[in-house]
Scaffold this active site. Sequence first.
Site, PDB file in Angstrom:
ATOM      1  N   HIS A   1       0.815  -1.219   0.000  1.00 36.55           N
ATOM      2  CA  HIS A   1       0.000   0.000   0.000  1.00 36.55           C
ATOM      3  C   HIS A   1       0.848   1.268   0.000  1.00 36.55           C
ATOM      4  CE1 HIS A   1       0.234  -0.135   4.561  1.00 36.55           C
ATOM      5  NE2 HIS A   1       0.338   1.173   4.369  1.00 36.55           N
TER       6      HIS A   1
ATOM      7  N   ASP B   1      -0.015  -7.507   1.290  1.00 38.05           N
ATOM      8  CA  ASP B   1       0.393  -6.118   1.515  1.00 38.05           C
ATOM      9  C   ASP B   1       1.913  -5.990   1.620  1.00 38.05           C
ATOM     10  OD1 ASP B   1       0.085  -3.396   1.744  1.00 38.05           O
ATOM     11  OD2 ASP B   1      -0.274  -3.438   3.907  1.00 38.05           O
TER      12      ASP B   1
ATOM     13  N   SER C   1       4.451   2.712   7.902  1.00 40.02           N
ATOM     14  CA  SER C   1       4.102   1.557   7.078  1.00 40.02           C
ATOM     15  C   SER C   1       5.287   1.093   6.243  1.00 40.02           C
ATOM     16  CB  SER C   1       2.948   1.912   6.139  1.00 40.02           C
ATOM     17  OG  SER C   1       1.742   2.052   6.838  1.00 40.02           O
TER      18      SER C   1
END
Length: 226
Positions: free
Chosen positions: A57, A87, A175
């Site tokens: 992402h 992911d 992230s």
Amino acid sequence: MSAPAQAASATMPADVSAVVARVMPSVVQLTVRTANAEAIGSGVILTADGRVLTNNHVVDGAREITITFADGKTASASVVGTNANADLAVVQAENVSGLTPAVLGDSAELRVGDQVIAIGSPAGLQGTVTTGIVSALDRDVTIPGESGGRGRVSQSGQVSYKAIQTDASINQGNSGGPLFDTSGRVIGINSAIYSPVSGSDGSAGSVGIGFSIPIDTVKQVVGQMN
């Protein structure tokens, strides 16, 4: 009478500063430009010639990726492999060598209560270090799949995995960054947070509930990308 003794590893706290100094060169910031936005994420170096692991992402829909290393140097990068359902993504930095790869650990050895260290770029603040513990293991996590301006949707429309839960502070920008154990081994990739409230722009802050993809899962997925 002599006093009872225990192994030093069971009684001595980890020297977090020493661990951070050793692993920081393996952590990078990713600046990603899409058709209509710019975003910041984190990543961890896999190979000396510039393979970097991050979240899907973070780079999904990217038209331009710039990696900033711990020493401030930058390099352009391109995506070489993705798995939207897990992911995870691998990117390749251009014209680099002699980088410091991270040491990957074994998430199967983790126990609830183990100390952990997260490093990344929350809000673009590169090299931010937070500490905490493993709060839970095998936590079922489901987040929306990528869609719209950020790229394609995963096959199910959602991304689900069994995560490491930690109370180490993780925020947007963390992230794709690593979660380390106190030996300096990567045991997870920080990927999501729980936040009961969010700002008008969809931003969310840490409330001490973060989720990381276990490194044993990462190894399997990355191996299938190659």
